[in-house]
Design an enzyme around this catalytic site. Structure first.
Site, PDB file in Angstrom:
ATOM      1  N   ARG A 110      38.479  46.437  40.966  1.00  0.00           N
ATOM      2  CA  ARG A 110      38.711  45.006  40.795  1.00  0.00           C
ATOM      3  C   ARG A 110      40.194  44.710  40.978  1.00  0.00           C
ATOM      4  O   ARG A 110      41.026  45.302  40.299  1.00  0.00           O
ATOM      5  CB  ARG A 110      38.240  44.585  39.405  1.00  0.00           C
ATOM      6  CG  ARG A 110      38.142  43.114  39.237  1.00  0.00           C
ATOM      7  CD  ARG A 110      37.481  42.787  37.933  1.00  0.00           C
ATOM      8  NE  ARG A 110      38.388  42.897  36.810  1.00  0.00           N
ATOM      9  CZ  ARG A 110      38.315  42.149  35.715  1.00  0.00           C
ATOM     10  NH1 ARG A 110      37.363  41.260  35.605  1.00  0.00           N
ATOM     11  NH2 ARG A 110      39.164  42.302  34.734  1.00  0.00           N
ATOM     12  N   THR A 114      43.266  38.711  41.905  1.00  0.00           N
ATOM     13  CA  THR A 114      42.212  37.797  42.383  1.00  0.00           C
ATOM     14  C   THR A 114      40.896  37.987  41.635  1.00  0.00           C
ATOM     15  O   THR A 114      40.007  37.152  41.726  1.00  0.00           O
ATOM     16  CB  THR A 114      41.935  38.059  43.872  1.00  0.00           C
ATOM     17  OG1 THR A 114      41.416  39.406  43.993  1.00  0.00           O
ATOM     18  CG2 THR A 114      43.203  37.941  44.708  1.00  0.00           C
ATOM     19  N   ASP A 207      39.741  47.890  28.693  1.00  0.00           N
ATOM     20  CA  ASP A 207      39.503  48.410  30.043  1.00  0.00           C
ATOM     21  C   ASP A 207      38.688  49.695  29.929  1.00  0.00           C
ATOM     22  O   ASP A 207      39.194  50.738  29.488  1.00  0.00           O
ATOM     23  CB  ASP A 207      40.846  48.674  30.731  1.00  0.00           C
ATOM     24  CG  ASP A 207      40.675  49.050  32.185  1.00  0.00           C
ATOM     25  OD1 ASP A 207      39.838  49.941  32.483  1.00  0.00           O
ATOM     26  OD2 ASP A 207      41.342  48.450  33.041  1.00  0.00           O
ATOM     27  N   ASP A 210      39.969  52.870  31.781  1.00  0.00           N
ATOM     28  CA  ASP A 210      41.172  53.440  31.149  1.00  0.00           C
ATOM     29  C   ASP A 210      40.832  54.113  29.822  1.00  0.00           C
ATOM     30  O   ASP A 210      41.398  55.157  29.483  1.00  0.00           O
ATOM     31  CB  ASP A 210      42.217  52.351  30.905  1.00  0.00           C
ATOM     32  CG  ASP A 210      42.864  51.889  32.198  1.00  0.00           C
ATOM     33  OD1 ASP A 210      42.552  52.465  33.252  1.00  0.00           O
ATOM     34  OD2 ASP A 210      43.664  50.936  32.141  1.00  0.00           O
TER      35      ASP A 210
HETATM   36  C1  PRP Z   1      35.873  47.502  35.788  1.00  0.00           C
HETATM   37  C2  PRP Z   1      34.469  47.789  35.287  1.00  0.00           C
HETATM   38  C3  PRP Z   1      33.626  47.075  36.312  1.00  0.00           C
HETATM   39  C4  PRP Z   1      34.483  45.895  36.672  1.00  0.00           C
HETATM   40  C5  PRP Z   1      33.931  44.684  36.000  1.00  0.00           C
HETATM   41  O1  PRP Z   1      36.195  48.370  36.813  1.00  0.00           O
HETATM   42  O2  PRP Z   1      34.185  49.160  35.165  1.00  0.00           O
HETATM   43  O3  PRP Z   1      33.349  47.875  37.455  1.00  0.00           O
HETATM   44  O4  PRP Z   1      35.803  46.162  36.196  1.00  0.00           O
HETATM   45  O5  PRP Z   1      34.604  43.533  36.352  1.00  0.00           O
HETATM   46  P1  PRP Z   1      33.949  42.371  37.197  1.00  0.00           P
HETATM   47  O6  PRP Z   1      32.595  42.088  36.606  1.00  0.00           O
HETATM   48  O7  PRP Z   1      34.896  41.229  37.003  1.00  0.00           O
HETATM   49  O8  PRP Z   1      33.858  42.796  38.634  1.00  0.00           O
HETATM   50  P2  PRP Z   1      37.666  48.514  37.433  1.00  0.00           P
HETATM   51  O9  PRP Z   1      37.774  47.674  38.679  1.00  0.00           O
HETATM   52  O10 PRP Z   1      38.679  48.265  36.386  1.00  0.00           O
HETATM   53  O11 PRP Z   1      37.676  50.013  37.935  1.00  0.00           O
HETATM   54  P3  PRP Z   1      37.678  51.381  37.113  1.00  0.00           P
HETATM   55  O12 PRP Z   1      36.314  51.534  36.451  1.00  0.00           O
HETATM   56  O13 PRP Z   1      37.904  52.391  38.183  1.00  0.00           O
HETATM   57  O14 PRP Z   1      38.789  51.335  36.105  1.00  0.00           O
HETATM   58  N1  URA Z   2      36.705  45.566  33.234  1.00  0.00           N
HETATM   59  C1  URA Z   2      36.843  46.187  32.052  1.00  0.00           C
HETATM   60  O1  URA Z   2      36.950  47.423  32.003  1.00  0.00           O
HETATM   61  N2  URA Z   2      36.894  45.444  30.926  1.00  0.00           N
HETATM   62  C2  URA Z   2      36.774  44.114  30.948  1.00  0.00           C
HETATM   63  O2  URA Z   2      36.811  43.474  29.875  1.00  0.00           O
HETATM   64  C3  URA Z   2      36.618  43.469  32.192  1.00  0.00           C
HETATM   65  C4  URA Z   2      36.587  44.232  33.321  1.00  0.00           C
END
Ligand code: PRP
Ligand code: URA
Length: 215
Positions: A110, A114, A207, A210
């Protein structure tokens, strides 16, 4: 429960006390990564159990130490699609309960400015049996951009039964998924209040990627 303005028959919030207890440990900002991973995996078993209750079975015979008995064998063509990275924790549990499933990893990141989902990996087959059951695995359903992008990959392959398993969902994300894919069933441990100005779920758990893997 907050109103999503969408089809609640396609939304299951697992309100079992064991689920909610585990979720509380995940929400706590003081829970260290090692415990977070373990609790998330335990919670994932329960969510899989709930989401997979409609899996098809066929009757089989089995011999107990005492004699013959009737039993069942799982009969569906099941696909797990973990959204990287955080979806891997759900995939670990899903694979343990259903070891014969096919796994297709979906790489989505994500963009924090944006909030759009950017694809960086997807290696899917050219076709899947139309009767496949696909479980998209992503712990966080925030804006819904990532979930919709992942679901769309299987929609384009004409898969009829797609299920999304998340740990925490925002009403905005549930609505977006159901606006685009009304037949997708969502199973989650919580339907939270809303998104904040940074697209994070409130109260959420922060997150997820993380907290599972470190920043
Ligand atoms: C996070 C989470 C989802 C996404 C959700 O991933 O694990 O995939 O955000 O957000 P959205 O509904 O607004 O699309 P992230 O992009 O942070 O990647 P990661 O799991 O690799 O940290
Ligand atoms: N991705 C996450 O990991 N946490 C949130 O709250 C939103 C997007």
């Amino acid at each position: 429960m907050p109103s999503t303005g969408t089809n609640t028959s396609k939304l299951t919030v697992a309100d079992h006390p064991l689920v909610q207890n585990l979720l509380t440990r995940l929400r706590d900002y003081q829970t260290p990564s090692s415990e977070f991973r373990e609790r998330a995996r335990q919670l994932s078993y329960f969510l899989c159990y709930e989401a997979m209750k409609e899996l098809g079975v066929r009757e089989v015979g089995v011999e107990t130490p005492i004699g013959p008995a009737k039993g069942t064998a799982l009969s569906d063509y099941v696909v797990f699609a973990p959204v990287l990275r955080a979806g891997l924790i759900l995939a670990e549990a899903a694979q343990e309960v259903f070891p014969n499933a096919r796994i297709y990893h979906i790489g989505l990141r994500r963009d924090e400015e944006t909030l759009k989902a950017i694809s960086y990996y997807a290696k899917l087959p050219e076709a899947l049996p139309s009767e496949s059951r696909v479980f998209v695995l992503d712990p966080m359903l925030a804006t819904g951009g990532s979930a919709c992008a992942a679901i769309n990959l299987f929609h384009q392959l004409n898969v009829q039964t797609i299920h999304l398993i998340s740990i925490v969902a925002a009403p905005e994300g549930v609505k977006r998924v159901h606006d685009q894919f009304p037949n997708v069933h969502i199973t989650t441990a919580a339907l939270d209040e809303h998104l904040n100005e940074h697209g994070y779920i409130v109260p959420g758990l922060g997150d997820a990627g993380d907290r599972i893997f470190g920043t």
